[in-house]
Design a protein around this motif. Structure first.
Motif, PDB file in Angstrom:
ATOM      1  N   LEU A  28      47.901  43.668  37.677  1.00 22.31           N
ATOM      2  CA  LEU A  28      47.961  44.320  38.984  1.00 22.31           C
ATOM      3  C   LEU A  28      49.401  44.578  39.413  1.00 22.31           C
ATOM      4  N   THR A  29      50.280  43.615  39.195  1.00 17.34           N
ATOM      5  CA  THR A  29      51.673  43.777  39.600  1.00 17.34           C
ATOM      6  C   THR A  29      52.333  44.924  38.850  1.00 17.34           C
ATOM      7  N   LEU A  30      51.961  45.090  37.579  1.00 12.29           N
ATOM      8  CA  LEU A  30      52.517  46.178  36.777  1.00 12.29           C
ATOM      9  C   LEU A  30      51.758  47.490  36.968  1.00 12.29           C
ATOM     10  N   GLY A  31      50.674  47.456  37.739  1.00 15.35           N
ATOM     11  CA  GLY A  31      49.919  48.677  38.036  1.00 15.35           C
ATOM     12  C   GLY A  31      49.167  49.236  36.848  1.00 15.35           C
ATOM     13  N   LEU A  39      38.983  45.726  39.077  1.00 13.73           N
ATOM     14  CA  LEU A  39      39.191  45.035  40.351  1.00 13.73           C
ATOM     15  C   LEU A  39      38.091  44.010  40.622  1.00 13.73           C
ATOM     16  N   SER A  40      36.878  44.282  40.148  1.00 19.99           N
ATOM     17  CA  SER A  40      35.771  43.358  40.374  1.00 19.99           C
ATOM     18  C   SER A  40      35.985  42.032  39.642  1.00 19.99           C
ATOM     19  N   ILE A  41      36.892  42.039  38.658  1.00 26.46           N
ATOM     20  CA  ILE A  41      37.263  40.800  37.977  1.00 26.46           C
ATOM     21  C   ILE A  41      38.465  40.159  38.672  1.00 26.46           C
ATOM     22  N   CYS A  42      39.478  40.989  38.942  1.00 24.37           N
ATOM     23  CA  CYS A  42      40.754  40.464  39.428  1.00 24.37           C
ATOM     24  C   CYS A  42      40.718  39.991  40.882  1.00 24.37           C
ATOM     25  N   VAL A  43      40.100  40.762  41.764  1.00 27.06           N
ATOM     26  CA  VAL A  43      40.142  40.427  43.185  1.00 27.06           C
ATOM     27  C   VAL A  43      39.494  39.069  43.467  1.00 27.06           C
ATOM     28  N   PRO A  44      38.267  38.797  42.998  1.00 37.09           N
ATOM     29  CA  PRO A  44      37.685  37.469  43.251  1.00 37.09           C
ATOM     30  C   PRO A  44      38.491  36.339  42.613  1.00 37.09           C
ATOM     31  N   CYS A  45      39.024  36.599  41.427  1.00 34.83           N
ATOM     32  CA  CYS A  45      39.816  35.581  40.734  1.00 34.83           C
ATOM     33  C   CYS A  45      41.064  35.219  41.535  1.00 34.83           C
ATOM     34  N   MET A  61      53.418  28.366  45.666  1.00 31.73           N
ATOM     35  CA  MET A  61      53.884  29.425  44.772  1.00 31.73           C
ATOM     36  C   MET A  61      52.706  30.111  44.074  1.00 31.73           C
ATOM     37  N   GLU A  62      51.692  29.339  43.711  1.00 30.90           N
ATOM     38  CA  GLU A  62      50.500  29.926  43.084  1.00 30.90           C
ATOM     39  C   GLU A  62      49.797  30.869  44.060  1.00 30.90           C
ATOM     40  N   VAL A  63      49.668  30.417  45.291  1.00 30.71           N
ATOM     41  CA  VAL A  63      49.035  31.244  46.327  1.00 30.71           C
ATOM     42  C   VAL A  63      49.876  32.498  46.580  1.00 30.71           C
ATOM     43  N   GLU A  64      51.185  32.342  46.652  1.00 31.69           N
ATOM     44  CA  GLU A  64      52.077  33.473  46.877  1.00 31.69           C
ATOM     45  C   GLU A  64      51.944  34.521  45.776  1.00 31.69           C
ATOM     46  N   MET A  65      51.931  34.081  44.524  1.00 36.38           N
ATOM     47  CA  MET A  65      51.816  35.022  43.407  1.00 36.38           C
ATOM     48  C   MET A  65      50.476  35.747  43.424  1.00 36.38           C
ATOM     49  N   ALA A  66      49.405  35.026  43.763  1.00 40.25           N
ATOM     50  CA  ALA A  66      48.076  35.648  43.800  1.00 40.25           C
ATOM     51  C   ALA A  66      48.008  36.725  44.886  1.00 40.25           C
ATOM     52  N   LEU A  67      48.519  36.419  46.067  1.00 35.01           N
ATOM     53  CA  LEU A  67      48.476  37.388  47.168  1.00 35.01           C
ATOM     54  C   LEU A  67      49.440  38.544  46.924  1.00 35.01           C
ATOM     55  N   PHE A  68      50.587  38.258  46.326  1.00 37.35           N
ATOM     56  CA  PHE A  68      51.538  39.329  46.004  1.00 37.35           C
ATOM     57  C   PHE A  68      50.913  40.312  45.012  1.00 37.35           C
ATOM     58  N   ALA A  69      50.184  39.798  44.027  1.00 34.90           N
ATOM     59  CA  ALA A  69      49.506  40.674  43.065  1.00 34.90           C
ATOM     60  C   ALA A  69      48.450  41.528  43.763  1.00 34.90           C
ATOM     61  N   LEU A  70      47.705  40.937  44.681  1.00 37.04           N
ATOM     62  CA  LEU A  70      46.704  41.696  45.437  1.00 37.04           C
ATOM     63  C   LEU A  70      47.353  42.791  46.276  1.00 37.04           C
ATOM     64  N   SER A  71      48.538  42.517  46.815  1.00 40.91           N
ATOM     65  CA  SER A  71      49.225  43.517  47.642  1.00 40.91           C
ATOM     66  C   SER A  71      49.712  44.701  46.816  1.00 40.91           C
ATOM     67  N   TYR A 105      52.044  35.618  53.279  1.00 36.20           N
ATOM     68  CA  TYR A 105      51.376  36.076  54.499  1.00 36.20           C
ATOM     69  C   TYR A 105      51.477  37.588  54.635  1.00 36.20           C
ATOM     70  N   GLN A 106      52.665  38.132  54.408  1.00 38.34           N
ATOM     71  CA  GLN A 106      52.832  39.590  54.491  1.00 38.34           C
ATOM     72  C   GLN A 106      51.978  40.293  53.437  1.00 38.34           C
ATOM     73  N   SER A 107      51.887  39.709  52.248  1.00 41.50           N
ATOM     74  CA  SER A 107      51.107  40.321  51.162  1.00 41.50           C
ATOM     75  C   SER A 107      49.621  40.382  51.514  1.00 41.50           C
ATOM     76  N   ALA A 108      49.124  39.321  52.161  1.00 44.58           N
ATOM     77  CA  ALA A 108      47.719  39.324  52.587  1.00 44.58           C
ATOM     78  C   ALA A 108      47.463  40.470  53.554  1.00 44.58           C
ATOM     79  N   TRP A 109      48.366  40.668  54.508  1.00 41.07           N
ATOM     80  CA  TRP A 109      48.228  41.767  55.460  1.00 41.07           C
ATOM     81  C   TRP A 109      48.358  43.125  54.767  1.00 41.07           C
ATOM     82  N   GLN A 110      49.282  43.234  53.825  1.00 39.69           N
ATOM     83  CA  GLN A 110      49.466  44.526  53.154  1.00 39.69           C
ATOM     84  C   GLN A 110      48.206  44.940  52.419  1.00 39.69           C
TER      85      GLN A 110
END
Length: 330
Positions: A28-31, A39-45, A61-71, A105-110
């Motif tokens: 996701l980070t690399l697009g 997405l049906s695999i990645c988003v729930p994971c 840090m784990e939570v940050e990386m997960a939300l950053f990838a979602l953003s 937090y910003q990534s979750a909002w984005q």
């Protein structure tokens, strides 16, 4: 990598949870792919990883990386059944316990704000349940206080501070929100105020961020659900006038400033809102043009009004290269 993940999921084979999370974050980070199947695999994971609440640096840090990838997910459609309940829990838990990093937090909002484009029903959740306006205003005010805006330009180019990067990300997501959201509340005046504070703090030493603030004000003026009165109260009109005085004003920023006033002018002609009382509309128009008159810009704005009608507003190239020089010398 993508094919392997989808194939394993179809076969119901077990994959190490940490490896799957890492693969999702990387893709996701690399697009690599934003297809529904992927997405049906990645988003729930990733949401599962982001829901961890242990109060230690490793989990943060784990939570940050997960939300950053979602953003990193673009403006594609993601069914809200896939994310909304979990994301609301993540945001609301942070609002109560402050367990997320600034970036998380910003990534979750984005991620959430980008979903508005495909699902307008999210607006009530974002505005009334999760209080985006209040939260974004608070984050921007905190960042404005902590950024060392006086760092030298060369030093800033070599190493941007974390706060500068976060400020840019927040300005961009607030811009998206003001562009798309049709649900406006009077309390959002404080959100405009917080962006004005960023603009004034950054305008001397960070032209990029101050220009992004001007683009945001233009987006707000173009959103016909945004009241001109709120732009006045929030200080957006004053901020754009301040920007127009800059001796280094470039053509693109000039264009956005002129659009800002052109949109306001059109809306104050009496057709902005049928519900607006005539006396209130006239009073608002008088306040706006008194500000322009005080700064000596009322004739300049008027002279460009007809030009705007002839040019394609979506095409910046239609403006002559020397428009800012002409404007500044009127």
């Amino acid at each position: 990598m993508r094919e392997m993940m989808i194939d394993e999921n179809k076969k119901k084979k077990e994959m190490n949870e940490k490896i799957l999370t890492d693969l999702c974050e990387c893709c996701l980070t690399l697009g690599f792919d934003f297809s529904f199947e992927f997405l049906s695999i990645c988003v729930p994971c990733l949401l599962k990883a982001a829901l961890k609440k242990e109060e230690n640096e490793e989990t943060q840090m784990e939570v940050e990386m997960a939300l950053f990838a979602l953003s990193s997910i673009g403006y594609c459609k993601v069914p809200k059944e896939m994310y909304l309940s979990e994301l609301k829990e993540i945001i609301q838990y942070h609002q109560e316990h402050l367990n997320l990093t600034q970036l998380a937090y910003q990534s979750a909002w984005q991620f959430l704000i980008r979903r508005i484009l495909c699902d307008r029903n999210l607006e009530d959740v974002i505005v009334n349940e999760l209080h985006f306006g209040r939260e974004a205003a608070r984050e921007l005010k905190e960042l404005t206080r902590n950024v060392d805006w006086k760092r030298g330009k060369e030093e800033e180019k070599e190493k941007e501070t974390k706060e500068v990067i976060m400020t840019r990300r927040w300005i961009d997501i607030v811009d998206n929100f003001l562009t798309w959201c049709a649900l406006w509340k009077e309390g959002f005046v404080m959100l405009i105020c917080s962006v004005v504070q960023v603009f004034r703090a950054a305008k001397v030493n960070n032209e990029e961020i101050s220009s992004r603030c001007i683009y945001l004000f233009r987006s707000a003026a173009f959103n016909w659900n945004m009241k001109v009165e709120d732009l006045l109260k929030g200080g957006a009109v004053d901020a754009v006038l301040e920007e127009m005085k800059q001796s280094t004003l470039d053509d693109e920023v000039t264009f956005k400033c002129l659009e800002f006033f052109d949109f306001i002018s059109m809306r104050l002609k009496g057709k902005e809102e049928e519900k607006m009382e005539e006396e209130k509309r006239k009073s608002m128009k008088k306040k706006v043009f008194e500000k322009l008159e005080e700064e000596g810009y009322e004739d300049a704005i008027a002279s460009f009004h007809e030009t705007f009608q002839l040019l394609n507003k979506e095409c910046y190239d239609d403006f002559p290269l020397d428009i800012s020089d002409y404007f500044l010398n009127i």
